[in-house]
Structures are given as C-alpha cells and as structure tokens.
Scaffold this motif. Sequence first.
Motif, PDB file in Angstrom:
ATOM      1  N   ASP A   7      -0.042  -0.956   6.369  1.00 49.75           N
ATOM      2  CA  ASP A   7       0.865  -0.921   5.461  1.00 49.75           C
ATOM      3  C   ASP A   7       0.946   0.194   4.469  1.00 49.75           C
ATOM      4  O   ASP A   7       0.027   0.989   4.789  1.00 49.75           O
ATOM      5  CB  ASP A   7       0.687  -2.266   4.429  1.00 49.75           C
ATOM      6  N   ASP A   8       1.611   0.257   3.426  1.00 48.19           N
ATOM      7  CA  ASP A   8       1.577   1.502   2.623  1.00 48.19           C
ATOM      8  C   ASP A   8       0.258   1.689   1.973  1.00 48.19           C
ATOM      9  O   ASP A   8       0.042   3.177   2.064  1.00 48.19           O
ATOM     10  CB  ASP A   8       2.850   1.541   1.657  1.00 48.19           C
ATOM     11  N   ASP A   9      -0.319   0.769   1.528  1.00 43.71           N
ATOM     12  CA  ASP A   9      -1.659   1.044   1.001  1.00 43.71           C
ATOM     13  C   ASP A   9      -2.613   1.539   1.963  1.00 43.71           C
ATOM     14  O   ASP A   9      -3.630   2.502   1.681  1.00 43.71           O
ATOM     15  CB  ASP A   9      -2.227  -0.078   0.037  1.00 43.71           C
ATOM     16  N   GLN A  10      -2.744   0.936   3.061  1.00 42.70           N
ATOM     17  CA  GLN A  10      -3.662   1.265   4.000  1.00 42.70           C
ATOM     18  C   GLN A  10      -3.418   2.651   4.593  1.00 42.70           C
ATOM     19  O   GLN A  10      -4.186   3.540   4.693  1.00 42.70           O
ATOM     20  CB  GLN A  10      -3.346   0.332   5.139  1.00 42.70           C
ATOM     21  N   ARG A  53      -5.815   8.684  -6.570  1.00 39.23           N
ATOM     22  CA  ARG A  53      -5.726   8.463  -7.813  1.00 39.23           C
ATOM     23  C   ARG A  53      -4.025   8.632  -7.884  1.00 39.23           C
ATOM     24  O   ARG A  53      -3.490   8.143  -8.725  1.00 39.23           O
ATOM     25  CB  ARG A  53      -6.303   9.614  -8.738  1.00 39.23           C
ATOM     26  N   ALA A  54      -3.514   9.538  -7.009  1.00 41.33           N
ATOM     27  CA  ALA A  54      -1.915   9.761  -7.215  1.00 41.33           C
ATOM     28  C   ALA A  54      -1.080   8.471  -6.417  1.00 41.33           C
ATOM     29  O   ALA A  54       0.072   8.357  -7.040  1.00 41.33           O
ATOM     30  CB  ALA A  54      -1.519  11.101  -6.338  1.00 41.33           C
ATOM     31  N   HIS A  55      -1.727   7.886  -5.580  1.00 39.06           N
ATOM     32  CA  HIS A  55      -1.054   6.606  -5.080  1.00 39.06           C
ATOM     33  C   HIS A  55      -0.846   5.425  -6.003  1.00 39.06           C
ATOM     34  O   HIS A  55      -1.743   5.213  -6.758  1.00 39.06           O
ATOM     35  CB  HIS A  55      -1.625   6.319  -3.827  1.00 39.06           C
ATOM     36  N   GLY A  56       0.575   4.839  -5.814  1.00 37.06           N
ATOM     37  CA  GLY A  56       0.488   3.614  -6.672  1.00 37.06           C
ATOM     38  C   GLY A  56       0.045   2.578  -5.951  1.00 37.06           C
ATOM     39  O   GLY A  56       0.682   1.789  -5.072  1.00 37.06           O
ATOM     40  N   TRP A  57      -1.318   2.084  -6.237  1.00 35.26           N
ATOM     41  CA  TRP A  57      -1.961   0.944  -5.533  1.00 35.26           C
ATOM     42  C   TRP A  57      -1.412  -0.280  -5.948  1.00 35.26           C
ATOM     43  O   TRP A  57      -1.140  -0.606  -7.343  1.00 35.26           O
ATOM     44  CB  TRP A  57      -3.310   1.047  -5.694  1.00 35.26           C
ATOM     45  N   GLY A  58      -1.452  -1.383  -5.043  1.00 38.40           N
ATOM     46  CA  GLY A  58      -1.169  -2.838  -5.324  1.00 38.40           C
ATOM     47  C   GLY A  58      -2.177  -3.297  -6.252  1.00 38.40           C
ATOM     48  O   GLY A  58      -3.280  -2.697  -6.386  1.00 38.40           O
ATOM     49  N   ARG A 117     -17.971  -0.695  33.852  1.00 35.63           N
ATOM     50  CA  ARG A 117     -17.703  -2.108  34.124  1.00 35.63           C
ATOM     51  C   ARG A 117     -17.382  -2.825  33.071  1.00 35.63           C
ATOM     52  O   ARG A 117     -16.731  -4.031  33.395  1.00 35.63           O
ATOM     53  CB  ARG A 117     -19.193  -2.563  34.640  1.00 35.63           C
ATOM     54  N   ALA A 118     -16.872  -2.186  31.975  1.00 39.12           N
ATOM     55  CA  ALA A 118     -16.340  -3.043  31.031  1.00 39.12           C
ATOM     56  C   ALA A 118     -14.905  -2.602  30.557  1.00 39.12           C
ATOM     57  O   ALA A 118     -14.169  -1.788  31.228  1.00 39.12           O
ATOM     58  CB  ALA A 118     -17.136  -2.604  29.466  1.00 39.12           C
ATOM     59  N   HIS A 119     -14.254  -3.376  29.742  1.00 42.38           N
ATOM     60  CA  HIS A 119     -12.800  -2.985  29.589  1.00 42.38           C
ATOM     61  C   HIS A 119     -12.561  -3.106  27.945  1.00 42.38           C
ATOM     62  O   HIS A 119     -13.314  -3.103  27.084  1.00 42.38           O
ATOM     63  CB  HIS A 119     -11.923  -4.252  30.187  1.00 42.38           C
ATOM     64  N   LEU A 120     -11.369  -2.795  27.656  1.00 40.87           N
ATOM     65  CA  LEU A 120     -10.765  -2.912  26.307  1.00 40.87           C
ATOM     66  C   LEU A 120      -9.978  -3.953  26.196  1.00 40.87           C
ATOM     67  O   LEU A 120      -9.580  -4.554  27.162  1.00 40.87           O
ATOM     68  CB  LEU A 120     -10.049  -1.668  26.180  1.00 40.87           C
ATOM     69  N   THR A 121     -10.169  -4.567  24.870  1.00 39.16           N
ATOM     70  CA  THR A 121      -9.182  -5.899  24.596  1.00 39.16           C
ATOM     71  C   THR A 121      -8.519  -5.585  23.327  1.00 39.16           C
ATOM     72  O   THR A 121      -9.339  -5.318  22.318  1.00 39.16           O
ATOM     73  CB  THR A 121     -10.360  -6.951  24.618  1.00 39.16           C
ATOM     74  N   GLY A 122      -7.284  -5.720  23.343  1.00 40.01           N
ATOM     75  CA  GLY A 122      -6.359  -5.491  22.196  1.00 40.01           C
ATOM     76  C   GLY A 122      -6.097  -4.107  21.918  1.00 40.01           C
ATOM     77  O   GLY A 122      -6.725  -3.212  22.404  1.00 40.01           O
ATOM     78  N   SER A 123      -5.049  -3.743  21.419  1.00 35.85           N
ATOM     79  CA  SER A 123      -4.832  -2.228  20.844  1.00 35.85           C
ATOM     80  C   SER A 123      -5.592  -1.764  20.032  1.00 35.85           C
ATOM     81  O   SER A 123      -6.078  -2.474  18.910  1.00 35.85           O
ATOM     82  CB  SER A 123      -3.093  -2.270  20.543  1.00 35.85           C
ATOM     83  N   LEU A 124      -5.788  -0.541  20.095  1.00 40.17           N
ATOM     84  CA  LEU A 124      -6.607   0.550  19.142  1.00 40.17           C
ATOM     85  C   LEU A 124      -5.651   1.086  18.153  1.00 40.17           C
ATOM     86  O   LEU A 124      -6.046   1.933  17.272  1.00 40.17           O
ATOM     87  CB  LEU A 124      -7.621   1.222  19.839  1.00 40.17           C
ATOM     88  N   ARG A 125      -4.347   0.888  18.255  1.00 40.42           N
ATOM     89  CA  ARG A 125      -3.494   1.776  17.521  1.00 40.42           C
ATOM     90  C   ARG A 125      -3.618   1.349  15.998  1.00 40.42           C
ATOM     91  O   ARG A 125      -3.273  -0.231  15.610  1.00 40.42           O
ATOM     92  CB  ARG A 125      -1.923   1.333  17.903  1.00 40.42           C
ATOM     93  N   GLN A 126      -3.653   2.096  15.251  1.00 43.04           N
ATOM     94  CA  GLN A 126      -3.513   1.937  13.482  1.00 43.04           C
ATOM     95  C   GLN A 126      -2.851   3.258  13.034  1.00 43.04           C
ATOM     96  O   GLN A 126      -3.646   4.366  12.709  1.00 43.04           O
ATOM     97  CB  GLN A 126      -4.878   1.821  13.098  1.00 43.04           C
ATOM     98  N   ASP A 127      -1.675   3.278  13.101  1.00 42.58           N
ATOM     99  CA  ASP A 127      -0.553   4.329  12.523  1.00 42.58           C
ATOM    100  C   ASP A 127       0.147   3.697  11.621  1.00 42.58           C
ATOM    101  O   ASP A 127       0.303   2.526  11.260  1.00 42.58           O
ATOM    102  CB  ASP A 127      -0.240   5.348  13.440  1.00 42.58           C
ATOM    103  N   GLU A 128       1.297   4.564  11.279  1.00 42.14           N
ATOM    104  CA  GLU A 128       2.306   4.154  10.340  1.00 42.14           C
ATOM    105  C   GLU A 128       3.289   2.870  11.010  1.00 42.14           C
ATOM    106  O   GLU A 128       3.957   2.269  10.357  1.00 42.14           O
ATOM    107  CB  GLU A 128       3.393   5.160  10.228  1.00 42.14           C
ATOM    108  N   THR A 129       3.034   2.586  12.466  1.00 40.97           N
ATOM    109  CA  THR A 129       3.440   1.689  12.995  1.00 40.97           C
ATOM    110  C   THR A 129       3.006   0.222  12.820  1.00 40.97           C
ATOM    111  O   THR A 129       3.619  -0.837  12.756  1.00 40.97           O
ATOM    112  CB  THR A 129       3.809   1.680  14.455  1.00 40.97           C
ATOM    113  N   LEU A 178      -8.495  -3.727   1.053  1.00 45.14           N
ATOM    114  CA  LEU A 178      -7.497  -3.181   1.903  1.00 45.14           C
ATOM    115  C   LEU A 178      -7.033  -3.685   3.228  1.00 45.14           C
ATOM    116  O   LEU A 178      -6.009  -3.595   4.034  1.00 45.14           O
ATOM    117  CB  LEU A 178      -7.380  -1.594   2.112  1.00 45.14           C
ATOM    118  N   GLY A 179      -8.152  -4.516   3.730  1.00 45.37           N
ATOM    119  CA  GLY A 179      -7.869  -5.225   4.940  1.00 45.37           C
ATOM    120  C   GLY A 179      -8.315  -4.060   6.186  1.00 45.37           C
ATOM    121  O   GLY A 179      -7.903  -4.413   7.378  1.00 45.37           O
TER     122      GLY A 179
END
Length: 417
Positions: free
Chosen positions: A269-272, A321-326, A254-266, A382-383
């Motif tokens: 950002d680079d840090d996330q 540790r290898a990534h260049g973080w902001g 009886r319920a729905h989804l709201t908004g996209s669940l997509r979280q990938d390279e598209t 990181l948001g």
Amino acid sequence: MVTPPPSGPQPPHGGGPFPPSGQPQAGGGGQPYPYGAAAEPWGRAWGQSYPAWAPAPPVNGLAIAALVLGVLCFLPGIGLVLGIVALAQIRKKGERGKGMAVAGIALSTVGALLMTLALTTGGARDAWDGFRSAASDAGGTFSVAKGECFDSPTDSLEGYAYDVDIVPCDGEHDAEVFANFPMPDADRADGGYPGDDAVAEAADDRCYELSEAYAMDTWALPADVDVYYFTPTRESWRYGDREITCMFGNVDPRAHLTGSLRQDETTLDDDQLAFLEADAILNGAFDGMPETEYVEDDLAGHKEWASQVVDALERQSSALRAHGWGPAVEQAVGDYAEVLDLAREEWEAAHEARDADDFTDHWDAAYRLTDGAKAITAREALGLATEPPTYDDEDTGGGDGGGDGGGDGEEGPGAEV
C-alpha cells in the motif's frame, strides 16, 4: 557447500553492514561459471556468487539421437520412439537431455507428417523450409518471466539448465524470477560471445541491484534465500540468447521456497511503499562502504563513508516526515524519524573518530538505534516484517540492518546463479 568469501564486505540485499568488531560476512565475488564440457545450443547456465559445483549428470544418449534424427528429418518414426524412451530414462535416472528428447519428438512428429504430406502433394518442401526457418528464428532457448516461479527438473540451481517447470508461487518451488535484462553490449560490432567472466560479472552486478526493487523489505527476506541467475552459454549465444534471468533460490539444495517474495508497488500500500522507499536511501549509502575487511585497514575511507551515511539519514528522515501517513501509523513513523536523527549524530561522531575503536563504538550505537524498538514499532504499525535480519556476528553489534543502519555481509551464505 560454501567456498571462502572474497574480501570486502558488502550488504547482501541492500542492507547495512554490521560493525567490524567481529570479522564481517562477505561475498559477491566468486566464480559463477557453469560446469560441464559444453551445453547444448539451447541450454542456459546457472550462476551464483558462491559456487559449489557437483559433477554434472550425464546427457541421455537416446535424447541426443532423437534430436539428431528429428533435425535431419531422417527416419522420423525411429526418432519419435527414441525420444519417448529417452524421456522415461531421464525421469528414472535423473539424466540431462529432457529438452533434446522433447525437441526430437516434436521434430520427428513434424517430419512424419511432412513425409506423409510429401506422398500426396508437392508442397512438402515449402512447408518444411518454413518450419525450419521458424525454429531457427526462435533461437531454441527458454525464458522465464518476472514474477514466475519454477522447479528445476534436477532439483538443483547449479550447472546447466535446459528447461524448467513453471509452478504457482503459492506452493513450494525452487526459484522465483525477479528480473530479466539483456547482456550489456550484446550488440557488439564483432557479435561474439563476451566470455564467461564478462557474463558472470554483468549478472552479479545487476541482479543484486534489481533484487532490491522486487523485494523492497529486506527484513522480510528469509536468511536462507539468496540471489541466483541464468546466463547465456557460448553455445546458446550463437542462437541469439542474450538474456540474463535473476531469481531467488534457497541456499540449501534440499530445501525450497514457499510463497512469493515479491514486495513492490504491485503488492504494497502507499504507506508501506513510502516507508521502504525512504529505507532504500540508507541502503544505497551502505552499498558504498569501503571494501576492506576491518575499519583499521582504511580508517580514512570509513570516515569519509560515514559522511555519506549522515547525508542518507538526513534524506531518509526528511522523506518520512514529508509523507502524509495514515492516522494509525503517523505517530510510530514520527518516533522512528526522531531515532534516525539520533543515529545521524552517531555517524557524525564516527566521521570525526580518533581511531578504529572509536569509529566502531559509534557505528554500534547507530545500528542499535536504527534497528531498535522504534523501527520495529513503526514496521508493526505498517504491517511490515518486524524481525531484524541477524548474522553470526550479531553479538558484536552486527546484524543485517536491512537498510536501517545495521550490518551484514554482502550476500547470504552461498548461492550462485
């Protein structure tokens, strides 16, 4: 409605399993077979890992008649009228057959035009043959692309689907497609339908794997979201349908989804992206957890698995540790990497545990580190989502680790595709 889960806890969306001090959640087995006598050749079957079938709505008789008249190009005027009336009845009664009614209307319309053409030219037969050939090549099955959202005409993700209504992902919708892939060994020498078991198994295995690449942040997945899929039916297979479509849907019909669940390279950002890619290393290790209900059922297997988790934590902290973080997130992520080192020590101790209780104590301690305050602080900087997934067994040290060493059952409460 939820059926009893099969044995063997596995993480649902790539997260880590909760410690077995309480009975773990489980899933991923099930019998994801479509119900009903037989689908129309262009129909596709829903699947889901925890089926809870309801009786299939009847197929509208006028829709069938409209389709038959349209295919035979016999009395196109009557076929057109029957199709229009069928659409009205389907909308009012919630019956199946919308696709057949639409196809009947289209074919009857073409038939009427060709019949008119036949009265004025000798090329009617050639035009009709071309139309029939194009329709046959198309196969008649519908498809939905990755990233698209849709509503089911029946407001259900169960049984058979003959068509769907594509809608924007920003608003409410029944499902969001995150992957399409061809049925493995679709081009077999005999070319025959591989069977319901083989199709369901292929969908179950690949869809969960592909979901982690589309929705990388497992913490951000709502607890009532699960993985569903479309599969070919025996009838649609004859018309060239080989595609499996994976999607997210709500376990509450009886319920729905709201908004996209997509979280990938598209969308990240680079840090996330770097943080979640490192997170996925531990997710993969938890996928290898022994398929027993309790640690004491296979202590040796769990201790061997603990060594794999140790290796995953080493690679995860090294990647961080290898990534260049902001500058805004560097300190928070560095602190989290140090916590992962402490969690690795707990898993090393679990590998050397003298009994199941000792193993569980170290598992609990590692979970509280990897899903603790430092993880939340890093995610907030990181948001990313900051609420660790929880389960009924949270008070026993459980909870969905979301790739950070916590726990969960294999899949959410009960969905199929």
